[in-house]
Write a protein that holds these residues in place. Structure first.
Motif, PDB file in Angstrom:
ATOM      1  N   ASP A 336      76.821  78.636  50.206  1.00 58.79           N
ATOM      2  CA  ASP A 336      75.736  79.589  50.105  1.00 58.79           C
ATOM      3  C   ASP A 336      76.078  80.893  50.798  1.00 58.79           C
ATOM      4  OD1 ASP A 336      73.985  77.910  48.717  1.00 58.79           O
ATOM      5  OD2 ASP A 336      73.379  76.920  50.567  1.00 58.79           O
ATOM      6  N   LEU A 337      75.604  81.987  50.250  1.00 60.09           N
ATOM      7  CA  LEU A 337      75.698  83.293  50.871  1.00 60.09           C
ATOM      8  C   LEU A 337      74.314  83.911  50.866  1.00 60.09           C
ATOM      9  CD1 LEU A 337      78.902  84.785  49.213  1.00 60.09           C
ATOM     10  CD2 LEU A 337      78.680  83.947  51.541  1.00 60.09           C
ATOM     11  N   TYR A 338      73.919  84.445  52.005  1.00 57.20           N
ATOM     12  CA  TYR A 338      72.674  85.186  52.089  1.00 57.20           C
ATOM     13  C   TYR A 338      73.021  86.664  52.157  1.00 57.20           C
ATOM     14  CZ  TYR A 338      70.426  80.739  53.208  1.00 57.20           C
ATOM     15  OH  TYR A 338      69.954  79.456  53.163  1.00 57.20           O
ATOM     16  N   THR A 339      72.294  87.474  51.408  1.00 56.46           N
ATOM     17  CA  THR A 339      72.610  88.897  51.352  1.00 56.46           C
ATOM     18  C   THR A 339      71.350  89.739  51.508  1.00 56.46           C
ATOM     19  OG1 THR A 339      72.397  89.007  48.940  1.00 56.46           O
ATOM     20  CG2 THR A 339      74.574  88.489  49.827  1.00 56.46           C
ATOM     21  N   ASP A 340      71.530  90.931  52.036  1.00 56.06           N
ATOM     22  CA  ASP A 340      70.471  91.924  52.129  1.00 56.06           C
ATOM     23  C   ASP A 340      71.037  93.231  51.587  1.00 56.06           C
ATOM     24  OD1 ASP A 340      67.722  92.667  53.839  1.00 56.06           O
ATOM     25  OD2 ASP A 340      69.162  94.315  53.676  1.00 56.06           O
ATOM     26  N   HIS A 341      70.450  93.737  50.509  1.00 58.91           N
ATOM     27  CA  HIS A 341      70.945  94.943  49.847  1.00 58.91           C
ATOM     28  C   HIS A 341      69.978  96.105  50.091  1.00 58.91           C
ATOM     29  CE1 HIS A 341      74.043  92.929  47.306  1.00 58.91           C
ATOM     30  NE2 HIS A 341      73.225  91.907  47.469  1.00 58.91           N
ATOM     31  N   TRP A 431      79.091  89.883  57.572  1.00 59.35           N
ATOM     32  CA  TRP A 431      79.690  91.179  57.291  1.00 59.35           C
ATOM     33  C   TRP A 431      78.590  92.224  57.099  1.00 59.35           C
ATOM     34  CZ3 TRP A 431      81.205  86.609  55.153  1.00 59.35           C
ATOM     35  CH2 TRP A 431      82.531  86.218  55.306  1.00 59.35           C
ATOM     36  N   LEU A 432      78.949  93.475  57.370  1.00 62.54           N
ATOM     37  CA  LEU A 432      78.079  94.613  57.085  1.00 62.54           C
ATOM     38  C   LEU A 432      78.912  95.640  56.337  1.00 62.54           C
ATOM     39  CD1 LEU A 432      75.396  96.163  57.435  1.00 62.54           C
ATOM     40  CD2 LEU A 432      76.292  97.021  59.622  1.00 62.54           C
ATOM     41  N   GLN A 448      74.096  99.830  51.129  1.00 69.05           N
ATOM     42  CA  GLN A 448      74.329  99.033  52.336  1.00 69.05           C
ATOM     43  C   GLN A 448      74.110  97.563  51.995  1.00 69.05           C
ATOM     44  OE1 GLN A 448      72.488 100.414  56.123  1.00 69.05           O
ATOM     45  NE2 GLN A 448      71.386  98.466  55.987  1.00 69.05           N
ATOM     46  N   ARG A 449      74.993  96.721  52.475  1.00 68.59           N
ATOM     47  CA  ARG A 449      74.857  95.288  52.197  1.00 68.59           C
ATOM     48  C   ARG A 449      75.266  94.497  53.428  1.00 68.59           C
ATOM     49  NH1 ARG A 449      78.284  92.114  47.594  1.00 68.59           N
ATOM     50  NH2 ARG A 449      79.982  93.174  48.697  1.00 68.59           N
ATOM     51  N   SER A 450      74.426  93.572  53.814  1.00 72.30           N
ATOM     52  CA  SER A 450      74.787  92.607  54.850  1.00 72.30           C
ATOM     53  C   SER A 450      74.915  91.251  54.186  1.00 72.30           C
ATOM     54  CB  SER A 450      73.733  92.566  55.957  1.00 72.30           C
ATOM     55  OG  SER A 450      72.470  92.203  55.438  1.00 72.30           O
ATOM     56  N   VAL A 451      75.913  90.483  54.605  1.00 74.35           N
ATOM     57  CA  VAL A 451      76.202  89.186  54.002  1.00 74.35           C
ATOM     58  C   VAL A 451      76.382  88.167  55.115  1.00 74.35           C
ATOM     59  CG1 VAL A 451      77.805  87.872  52.554  1.00 74.35           C
ATOM     60  CG2 VAL A 451      77.330  90.256  52.014  1.00 74.35           C
ATOM     61  N   PHE A 452      75.781  87.001  54.921  1.00 71.81           N
ATOM     62  CA  PHE A 452      75.907  85.931  55.907  1.00 71.81           C
ATOM     63  C   PHE A 452      76.300  84.640  55.212  1.00 71.81           C
ATOM     64  CE2 PHE A 452      73.982  82.555  58.645  1.00 71.81           C
ATOM     65  CZ  PHE A 452      74.813  82.744  59.746  1.00 71.81           C
ATOM     66  N   HIS A 453      77.381  84.013  55.704  1.00 72.20           N
ATOM     67  CA  HIS A 453      77.871  82.737  55.193  1.00 72.20           C
ATOM     68  C   HIS A 453      77.536  81.689  56.242  1.00 72.20           C
ATOM     69  CE1 HIS A 453      80.332  79.489  53.981  1.00 72.20           C
ATOM     70  NE2 HIS A 453      81.241  80.156  53.303  1.00 72.20           N
ATOM     71  N   PRO A 516      65.924  90.164  51.664  1.00 72.32           N
ATOM     72  CA  PRO A 516      67.051  89.243  51.742  1.00 72.32           C
ATOM     73  C   PRO A 516      67.141  88.395  50.499  1.00 72.32           C
ATOM     74  CG  PRO A 516      65.256  88.478  53.118  1.00 72.32           C
ATOM     75  CD  PRO A 516      64.869  89.829  52.615  1.00 72.32           C
ATOM     76  N   ALA A 517      68.343  88.069  50.090  1.00 72.92           N
ATOM     77  CA  ALA A 517      68.547  87.260  48.895  1.00 72.92           C
ATOM     78  C   ALA A 517      69.508  86.139  49.207  1.00 72.92           C
ATOM     79  CB  ALA A 517      69.098  88.120  47.749  1.00 72.92           C
ATOM     80  N   ARG A 518      69.466  85.080  48.404  1.00 76.25           N
ATOM     81  CA  ARG A 518      70.374  83.958  48.572  1.00 76.25           C
ATOM     82  C   ARG A 518      71.079  83.729  47.251  1.00 76.25           C
ATOM     83  NH1 ARG A 518      68.782  77.594  49.250  1.00 76.25           N
ATOM     84  NH2 ARG A 518      70.834  76.824  49.742  1.00 76.25           N
TER      85      ARG A 518
END
Length: 527
Positions: A336-341, A431-432, A448-453, A516-518
């Motif tokens: 899974d990856l969570y993202t915020d765009h 990551w940012l 801008q995008r933040s990503v969380f694994h 936030p998105a998944r």
């Protein structure tokens, strides 16, 4: 030698091609969709032709001028008629190999349990055995390698093991977790595949290929927990979960699709242990011996981390060893990856926005919620992390590898992209990414995008625990970077050092969804 590789877009095939090239062979790949191979690091060194293994004409054309053909295709989870499709494809391949006068066919199949009649095997294993038999009955000498569980970053078997262990501290499991298994590291599979290209002409047989360790699936999960630094897992086998129910459960708990999980679990009902090691008489074991299970886990875990940084996220570098992860690993392999765009139109030239981006961090801060950033830095220090104390090397310029507070510059494309990798204490990887460019109307756009694994269940809890703050932190950052660029462009300084950030929303128009998105995927991709 001149080698034809089918299945080059698959897990093993994608690793085999560079291994063959490294060994001095020339390679031609047969692919239904050649475009899938164009982003491989080795794409410019191998010939790619369009075709399908069920189409005799395309196989015949692909085999022209070849010495050895690798058959690495299989309809794993491919629908109710997959056995017939596999049978037809193998028959076409064997027939065209004979007509082309090839010197060798090499096939990677599945290890079948001793003493179990073929009709009692799972459809998946039964089809693998039948394909091997068709190729061995061809007039062209064939080497059929039979492997049980292949362990490597991105392999379906490894990802199933990995996610089951990470996400379930305690689990009720089917009885197949007590079945003895003899796994093999992907690097050893590749060693055997490459070595088989030069087998003597009289060799026409199957070989069992396994690693040095025999374990139950329960032992494999516990070893993974130790390697990954997780607490000991409680595993309670029960006799009630059928392969179908197991696959549904695995599909729910892990990113591995149920259609892949079912044949994998069906194959684990019976003991799969090597009965011979004759392959060593033709392809000798490496000086240090075959890769043990624990070592294969350590390599896979390390390379999963590197894959998210060096392969799936950034422009892929050429893998250092045949077992390294590749950008074409299955999309679900990374979990899974969570993202915020965020996307903001800026009333300033791209150069002004870039000056602000490159000046971020250190004394300039992070353009939003300074108290929240400070609190996060303190919390990281308390947890033994680096906190915000590192600052930055240069107040105006960044370069790849620079420390930037509790981030590190992973990639920088001057005037266009800054990608940061988090080095604070987190239950996962983060990551940012900040980009600047123009849209189709010529307007300056900041993205801008933040990503969380996430790592394990704690990672998922962490993301959703901080999600309510994203609008304040990430939304405010996007707005205030845009405002700082507009002020810098307006007063002619282009400074990018705005002091205190302006009120949220000043001077910039935000567009598009920002929450936030998944998603499920192997890596954040190329934005």
């Amino acid at each position: 030698m001149r080698c034809l590789v089918t299945g080059a877009s698959g897990y093993v095939g994608g690793r085999l091609v560079p291994a063959l090239l490294e060994a001095g062979h020339s390679v031609r790949c047969l692919a239904r969709t050649p475009a899938k191979l164009r982003d491989h690091p080795w794409a410019g060194r191998a010939e790619v032709v369009r075709g399908d293994v069920t189409d005799a004409a395309s196989v015949r054309s692909a085999m022209r001028g070849m010495d050895v053909a690798y058959y690495l295709v299989h309809s794993l989870g491919g629908g109710p008629d997959f056995e017939e499709r596999d049978r037809r494809a193998a028959t076409v391949f064997a027939g065209e190999a004979r007509r082309a006068g090839l010197s060798r066919i090499v096939y990677l199949g599945g290890l079948t349990p001793a003493g179990v009649p073929e009709q009692d095997l799972s459809p998946h294993l039964r089809s693998r055995a039948e394909v091997g038999r068709i190729l061995l009955e061809c007039e062209v000498p064939a080497a059929v390698l039979r492997a049980a569980v292949v362990i490597g970053s991105g392999s379906a078997s490894f990802e199933m093991l990995r996610h089951l262990t990470e996400r379930l501290p305690a689990m009720v499991t089917p009885r197949w977790v007590r079945t003895p298994i003899q796994p093999i590291a992907v690097r050893d599979v590749l060693r055997y595949l490459v070595g088989c290209a030069r087998l003597p002409a009289e060799v026409n047989r199957a070989f069992d290929v396994c690693g040095p360790d025999v374990l139950t699936y329960r032992e494999m999960m516990r070893q993974y927990a130790r390697v990954a630094g997780l607490p000991r897992r409680l595993v309670l086998p029960v006799p009630v979960l059928s392969p179908r129910l197991s696959s549904l459960w695995i599909g729910l708990v892990t990113p591995v699709p149920g259609r892949l999980a079912r044949p994998l679990t069906e194959s684990l009902r019976h003991e799969v242990v090597c009965r011979e090691h004759d392959i060593a008489g033709y392809v000798p074991d490496p000086p240090g011996g075959l890769t043990g299970f624990r070592r294969s886990l350590e390599l896979a875990v390390q390379r999963i981390k590197e894959a998210d940084v060096a392969t799936r996220w950034t422009a892929a570098s050429v893998p250092g060893t045949p077992g390294d992860p590749l950008p074409t690993d299955p999309g679900w392999a990374g979990g899974d990856l969570y993202t915020d765009h965020r996307r903001t139109v800026v009333d300033a030239p791209p150069e002004a926005v870039w000056r602000v981006i490159e000046g971020i961090g250190g004394r300039n801060g992070w353009y939003s919620a300074p108290a929240a950033w400070t609190l996060r830095g303190w919390a990281d220090q308390v947890a033994g992390g680096v906190g915000l104390r590192r600052g930055r090397r240069d107040p105006q310029r960044l370069r790849a590898g620079d420390e930037l507070d509790f981030w590190r510059v992973e990639e920088i494309e001057p005037g266009r992209l800054l990608r940061l990798r988090a080095e604070m204490r987190l239950p996962g990887l983060a990551w940012l990414e900040m980009r600047v460019g123009r849209d189709e109307r010529g307007r300056t756009v900041y993205r801008q995008r933040s990503v969380f694994h996430p790592r394990g269940f704690a990672g998922h809890l962490y993301w959703w625990g901080v999600a309510p703050l994203h609008a304040l932190v990430f939304g405010g950052m996007a707005r205030n970077i845009a405002s700082a660029a507009e002020r810098g462009a307006g007063d002619g300084t282009g400074d990018g050092s705005p002091g205190a950030p302006p009120p949220a929303g000043a001077g910039a128009a935000a567009e598009g969804p920002a929450g936030p998105a998944r998603r499920r995927g192997g890596g954040p991709g190329r934005g």
